[in-house]
Design a protein around this motif. Sequence first.
Motif, mmCIF file in Angstrom:
data_model
loop_
_atom_site.group_PDB
_atom_site.id
_atom_site.type_symbol
_atom_site.label_atom_id
_atom_site.label_comp_id
_atom_site.label_asym_id
_atom_site.label_seq_id
_atom_site.Cartn_x
_atom_site.Cartn_y
_atom_site.Cartn_z
ATOM 1 N N VAL A 77 0.857 -1.187 0.000
ATOM 2 C CA VAL A 77 0.000 0.000 0.000
ATOM 3 C C VAL A 77 0.892 1.235 0.000
ATOM 4 N N ALA A 78 0.552 2.215 -0.839
ATOM 5 C CA ALA A 78 1.376 3.428 -0.920
ATOM 6 C C ALA A 78 0.510 4.673 -0.794
ATOM 7 N N TYR A 79 1.111 5.717 -0.227
ATOM 8 C CA TYR A 79 0.523 7.059 -0.266
ATOM 9 C C TYR A 79 1.342 7.813 -1.302
ATOM 10 N N THR A 122 -1.751 0.766 10.949
ATOM 11 C CA THR A 122 -3.037 1.412 10.664
ATOM 12 C C THR A 122 -3.340 1.349 9.175
ATOM 13 N N THR A 123 -2.326 1.575 8.366
ATOM 14 C CA THR A 123 -2.494 1.507 6.909
ATOM 15 C C THR A 123 -3.020 0.133 6.512
ATOM 16 N N THR A 124 -2.500 -0.915 7.137
ATOM 17 C CA THR A 124 -2.952 -2.281 6.843
ATOM 18 C C THR A 124 -4.447 -2.428 7.168
ATOM 19 N N LEU A 125 -4.852 -1.991 8.354
ATOM 20 C CA LEU A 125 -6.269 -2.136 8.732
ATOM 21 C C LEU A 125 -7.170 -1.316 7.819
ATOM 22 N N ARG A 126 -6.728 -0.102 7.488
ATOM 23 C CA ARG A 126 -7.558 0.755 6.618
ATOM 24 C C ARG A 126 -7.704 0.137 5.221
ATOM 25 N N THR A 127 -6.693 -0.569 4.794
ATOM 26 C CA THR A 127 -6.775 -1.229 3.492
ATOM 27 C C THR A 127 -7.734 -2.419 3.560
ATOM 28 N N LEU A 128 -7.652 -3.188 4.646
ATOM 29 C CA LEU A 128 -8.558 -4.335 4.792
ATOM 30 C C LEU A 128 -10.013 -3.874 4.833
ATOM 31 N N SER A 129 -10.254 -2.680 5.412
ATOM 32 C CA SER A 129 -11.610 -2.126 5.498
ATOM 33 C C SER A 129 -12.095 -1.517 4.203
ATOM 34 N N GLY A 130 -11.224 -1.420 3.210
ATOM 35 C CA GLY A 130 -11.617 -0.835 1.933
ATOM 36 C C GLY A 130 -11.491 0.678 1.889
ATOM 37 N N LEU A 131 -10.842 1.264 2.898
ATOM 38 C CA LEU A 131 -10.693 2.728 2.920
ATOM 39 C C LEU A 131 -9.487 3.170 2.098
ATOM 40 N N LEU A 132 -8.542 2.272 1.920
ATOM 41 C CA LEU A 132 -7.387 2.544 1.057
ATOM 42 C C LEU A 132 -7.313 1.436 0.016
ATOM 43 N N LYS A 133 -6.818 1.796 -1.159
ATOM 44 C CA LYS A 133 -6.723 0.822 -2.236
ATOM 45 C C LYS A 133 -5.301 0.262 -2.269
ATOM 46 N N PRO A 134 -5.143 -1.045 -2.267
ATOM 47 C CA PRO A 134 -3.768 -1.573 -2.297
ATOM 48 C C PRO A 134 -3.103 -1.373 -3.647
ATOM 49 N N GLU A 156 -8.542 3.853 14.850
ATOM 50 C CA GLU A 156 -7.669 4.658 15.700
ATOM 51 C C GLU A 156 -8.368 6.003 15.918
ATOM 52 N N GLY A 157 -8.347 6.498 17.140
ATOM 53 C CA GLY A 157 -8.975 7.792 17.408
ATOM 54 C C GLY A 157 -10.481 7.689 17.578
ATOM 55 N N ARG A 158 -10.999 6.471 17.466
ATOM 56 C CA ARG A 158 -12.390 6.134 17.797
ATOM 57 C C ARG A 158 -13.466 6.637 16.840
ATOM 58 N N ARG A 159 -13.343 7.885 16.340
ATOM 59 C CA ARG A 159 -14.299 8.386 15.336
ATOM 60 C C ARG A 159 -15.768 8.170 15.690
ATOM 61 N N LEU A 160 -16.161 8.609 16.856
ATOM 62 C CA LEU A 160 -17.572 8.533 17.234
ATOM 63 C C LEU A 160 -18.293 9.768 16.720
#
Length: 238
Positions: free
Chosen positions: A12-14, A44-56, A86-90
């Motif tokens: 995954v890259a930014y 965090t990047t790994t989890l965000r990618t698994l959730s579909g928030l980042l594209k691998p 991370e940061g909970r985002r409620l």
Amino acid sequence: MTALLEVEDLRVAYGKIEAVKGISFSVEAGEAVTLIGTNGAGKTTTLRTLSGLLKPLAGKITFDGAPLNGVPAHKIVERGLAHSPEGRRLFPRLTIAENLQLGAFLRKDTAGIDADIQRVYDLFPILGERRKQASGTLSGGEQQMLAMGRALMSRPKLLMLDEPSMGLSPIMMQKIMETIRELRSQGTTILLVEQNAQAALSLADQGHVMEIGRIVLSGSGPSLLHDESVRKAYLGED
Ligand code: ATP
């Protein structure tokens, strides 16, 4: 046995910066797996990618027997993968009860939703006592409980937790870790990202140590906890 989650050579890259440089790991149903490592390791990047928030950039993700690559984030939740970020985002102006309801936004079974809200209150009694309180006014520990509770409301097959101990007092951290252990013993499959290696490895079946985008060491929770290099680098021992 096929794993519930299989990650193969994920990158995954930014822009030009590669944050995850080809990692592979799997999570079996019923197990707790942890990714540990210092700031910026790519957890965090790994989890965000698994959730579909980042594209691998590359790699293959298989969840519950089918590929996750290219599946939009809301469909991934529907497939049974929940993320307590991370940061909970409620939603700070909404009450505890309303935040939990939102965690069930894909479901229509009102009775089941009510039963699961009750289950969250059983897990975290303080949330039940304060159900009408705006979540923005909760303590850090209470907000973490709510973030976990909200993720549970989608009845996930896999619960991903990103740094649940962040910013918490030692007592509150212990409470959160005990709850993760309890969820695990009730059969919830967990992928836990933590900087607190001691706490995470103490409850994990499997652990992976990440350093600048790579997995540098893998093993069972207890074996990593006793590994000399892990103890030196992550548990503050000389
Ligand atoms: P932390 O515990 O600090 O969150 P981490 O292991 O979760 O650490 P990541 O947040 O995944 O690490 O970050 C991995 C790398 O990617 C870091 O070098 C970070 O600076 C970089 N990075 C993270 N998010 C972005 C972004 N939105 N844009 C550019 N680079 C980013």
